[in-house]
Design a protein around this motif. Structure first.
Motif, mmCIF file in Angstrom:
data_model
loop_
_atom_site.group_PDB
_atom_site.id
_atom_site.type_symbol
_atom_site.label_atom_id
_atom_site.label_comp_id
_atom_site.label_asym_id
_atom_site.label_seq_id
_atom_site.Cartn_x
_atom_site.Cartn_y
_atom_site.Cartn_z
ATOM 1 N N VAL A 231 28.430 -11.575 50.017
ATOM 2 C CA VAL A 231 27.869 -11.517 50.945
ATOM 3 C C VAL A 231 26.702 -12.477 50.050
ATOM 4 C CG1 VAL A 231 25.902 -11.969 53.204
ATOM 5 C CG2 VAL A 231 28.765 -11.132 52.692
ATOM 6 N N ILE A 232 25.292 -13.137 50.104
ATOM 7 C CA ILE A 232 24.082 -12.851 49.537
ATOM 8 C C ILE A 232 23.366 -13.392 50.305
ATOM 9 C CG2 ILE A 232 22.949 -14.451 47.421
ATOM 10 C CD1 ILE A 232 25.078 -15.279 46.110
ATOM 11 N N ALA A 233 22.360 -12.573 51.053
ATOM 12 C CA ALA A 233 21.606 -12.707 52.012
ATOM 13 C C ALA A 233 19.760 -12.858 51.734
ATOM 14 C CB ALA A 233 21.426 -11.619 53.201
ATOM 15 N N ALA A 234 19.172 -13.607 52.599
ATOM 16 C CA ALA A 234 17.807 -14.127 51.854
ATOM 17 C C ALA A 234 16.955 -13.425 51.520
ATOM 18 C CB ALA A 234 17.101 -15.430 52.404
ATOM 19 N N ASN A 235 17.066 -12.591 52.367
ATOM 20 C CA ASN A 235 15.993 -11.147 52.438
ATOM 21 C C ASN A 235 16.734 -9.475 53.042
ATOM 22 O OD1 ASN A 235 15.562 -11.062 55.295
ATOM 23 N ND2 ASN A 235 13.477 -11.338 55.175
ATOM 24 N N ASP A 236 16.033 -8.287 52.769
ATOM 25 C CA ASP A 236 16.486 -7.052 53.458
ATOM 26 C C ASP A 236 17.387 -7.581 54.447
ATOM 27 O OD1 ASP A 236 17.089 -6.084 50.764
ATOM 28 O OD2 ASP A 236 14.988 -5.393 50.644
ATOM 29 N N ALA A 237 16.282 -7.381 55.800
ATOM 30 C CA ALA A 237 16.421 -7.597 57.064
ATOM 31 C C ALA A 237 17.882 -8.562 57.551
ATOM 32 C CB ALA A 237 15.050 -8.449 57.979
ATOM 33 N N THR A 238 18.003 -9.768 56.531
ATOM 34 C CA THR A 238 19.149 -10.646 57.048
ATOM 35 C C THR A 238 20.689 -10.227 56.405
ATOM 36 O OG1 THR A 238 18.407 -11.963 55.039
ATOM 37 C CG2 THR A 238 18.291 -12.805 57.569
ATOM 38 N N ALA A 239 19.985 -9.686 55.466
ATOM 39 C CA ALA A 239 21.056 -8.551 54.965
ATOM 40 C C ALA A 239 21.451 -7.193 55.160
ATOM 41 C CB ALA A 239 20.844 -7.454 52.865
ATOM 42 N N GLY A 240 20.343 -6.454 55.768
ATOM 43 C CA GLY A 240 20.609 -5.680 57.582
ATOM 44 C C GLY A 240 21.460 -6.030 58.150
ATOM 45 N N SER A 241 21.522 -7.075 58.982
ATOM 46 C CA SER A 241 22.471 -7.693 59.923
ATOM 47 C C SER A 241 23.491 -8.051 59.428
ATOM 48 C CB SER A 241 21.372 -9.313 60.248
ATOM 49 O OG SER A 241 20.799 -9.094 60.616
ATOM 50 N N ALA A 242 23.974 -8.231 57.909
ATOM 51 C CA ALA A 242 25.543 -8.640 57.022
ATOM 52 C C ALA A 242 25.942 -7.723 57.499
ATOM 53 C CB ALA A 242 25.438 -9.276 56.396
ATOM 54 N N ILE A 243 24.782 -6.382 56.927
ATOM 55 C CA ILE A 243 25.237 -5.480 56.722
ATOM 56 C C ILE A 243 26.158 -4.082 58.243
ATOM 57 C CG2 ILE A 243 25.606 -2.752 56.291
ATOM 58 C CD1 ILE A 243 23.992 -4.256 53.479
ATOM 59 N N GLU A 244 25.417 -4.607 58.636
ATOM 60 C CA GLU A 244 25.827 -4.507 60.486
ATOM 61 C C GLU A 244 26.951 -5.164 61.413
ATOM 62 O OE1 GLU A 244 23.680 -4.382 65.330
ATOM 63 O OE2 GLU A 244 21.999 -4.666 62.838
#
Length: 373
Positions: free
Chosen positions: A252-265
């Protein structure tokens, strides 16, 4: 006769005294070299209408900087606000800060207010890259120059753009993930479609991915923007990606850390957190904690203090009519905007202590607080 004689002597005495006083006055008015002192000149009015602070240098009164911000709902932007304010004030200027929290109409209204208040330069972090073009035009009509901070304003005669190399951000993310997963199914969770930075980062991501896509080694099975950068939307995106692919996701490549956090959730809900590499950017504290815990692979650190200080320095130069010395140009759809682009830094578990922590961006105690000793 006696009275007349006494009156004549009084007149002679009076004239003598007057001449003595006049001579003393002339001597007192002269300097050592014989030049006569002139009265101090009245200070000239500055271009802003105030009184110049130092007539000998011609300096104007205190410069006022307007800082129009998209949002203060994310940790990153709170840091930008505080650092930029400190940088402007350290240079002897003052700053007015207004944040619209993702509301285009409110941001335009706030910027108009700052223009009417007579700021000398307007610094803008646009929520909508297109919508803020109207503000640039209004500012220029009032004789005020505009600096785009971190995010580019599209289709406008922006005077200067100061940011990080956002295309490089995407490249750094992708290089880190493809080293771990050279083949497989990729998910891309983009930022807000209205944010030009999100487009630039995505361009960097696909610049690196495309050769592997062309060879058939990598397949992007899900690619979606995150409306308004809201984590509820990025969480819904990641859940949809997992459902559409039966949880068979490799990276997964996410545009920022907030969206990365959602992906990890969403990955955690399926028991996949820590098993699927995830890239983010911004070096938020939560992301730094996830990196040392092992659920997020990397982030891209953009030393915000350098950005804030550079933007403050250049904003004051614009206000004074001085050259910003921009060494790059970025096309915004209308002009080639003079730009200063700072280098971002890829951060993972191996260098987090030497970058984010060493710079004091986050403390070691905070970053490692969830890691068992």
């Amino acid at each position: 006769m006696r009275i007349r004689k006494q009156t004549g002597l009084g007149r002679v005495s009076f004239l003598g005294m007057a001449l003595a006083l006049l001579l003393a006055s002339l001597l007192q008015a002269c300097t050592g070299n014989g030049a006569v002192n002139e009265p101090a000149p009245t200070p000239a009015a500055s271009p802003r209408g105030g009184i110049g602070g130092d007539p000998s240098t011609g300096k104007d009164d205190k410069i006022k900087v307007g800082f129009s911000m998209d949002t203060l709902k994310e940790e990153r932007w709170l840091k930008d606000r505080d650092l930029f304010k400190a940088a402007v004030e350290s240079l002897g200027a003052e700053v007015v800060i207004m944040a619209a929290n993702g509301d285009d109409a409110q941001q335009i209204s706030q910027a108009e207010t700052m223009i009417s208040q007579g700021v000398d330069v307007l610094v803008v972090v646009p929520h909508n890259a297109e919508a803020m073009a109207a503000i640039v035009k209004k500012a220029h009509s009032a004789g005020i120059k505009v600096l785009a901070y971190d995010r580019l304003v599209k289709n406008a005669d922006i005077d200067l753009y100061v940011s990080f190399d956002n295309e490089m951000v995407g490249k750094l993310q992708t290089q880190a993930i493809t080293r771990l997963v050279p083949k497989g199914k990729y998910v891309y969770i983009g930022g807000a479609d209205t944010d030009n930075n999100a487009h630039m980062m995505k361009e960097g991501v696909f610049t690196i991915l495309q050769p592997s896509i062309d060879k058939g080694d990598i397949t992007v099975v899900y690619d979606q923007w995150t409306k308004d950068w809201l984590t509820a939307n990025s969480l819904a995106n990641m859940r949809a990606a997992l459902k559409a692919n039966g949880n068979r996701i490799d990276a997964v490549i996410a545009a920022n850390d907030a969206t990365a956090g959602s992906a990890i959730e969403a990955l955690k809900e399926q028991g996949l957190a820590g098993r699927v590499p995830v890239a983010g950017q911004d070096a938020e504290l939560a992301a730094a904690q996830r990196i040392v815990e092992g659920t997020q692979t990397m982030t891209v650190y953009k030393p915000i203090k350098r950005l804030a200080e550079k933007a403050a320095e250049l904003a004051l130069k614009l206000a004074k009519g001085e050259s910003a010395g921009a060494d790059r140009k970025v096309n915004n759809g209308k002009i080639e905007v003079p730009s200063v682009l700072l280098p971002p830094i890829a951060v993972d578990k191996t260098n987090i202590d030497d970058t984010i922590i060493a710079d004091g961006f986050h403390s070691r105690e905070d970053v490692y607080k969830n890691v068992k000793k």
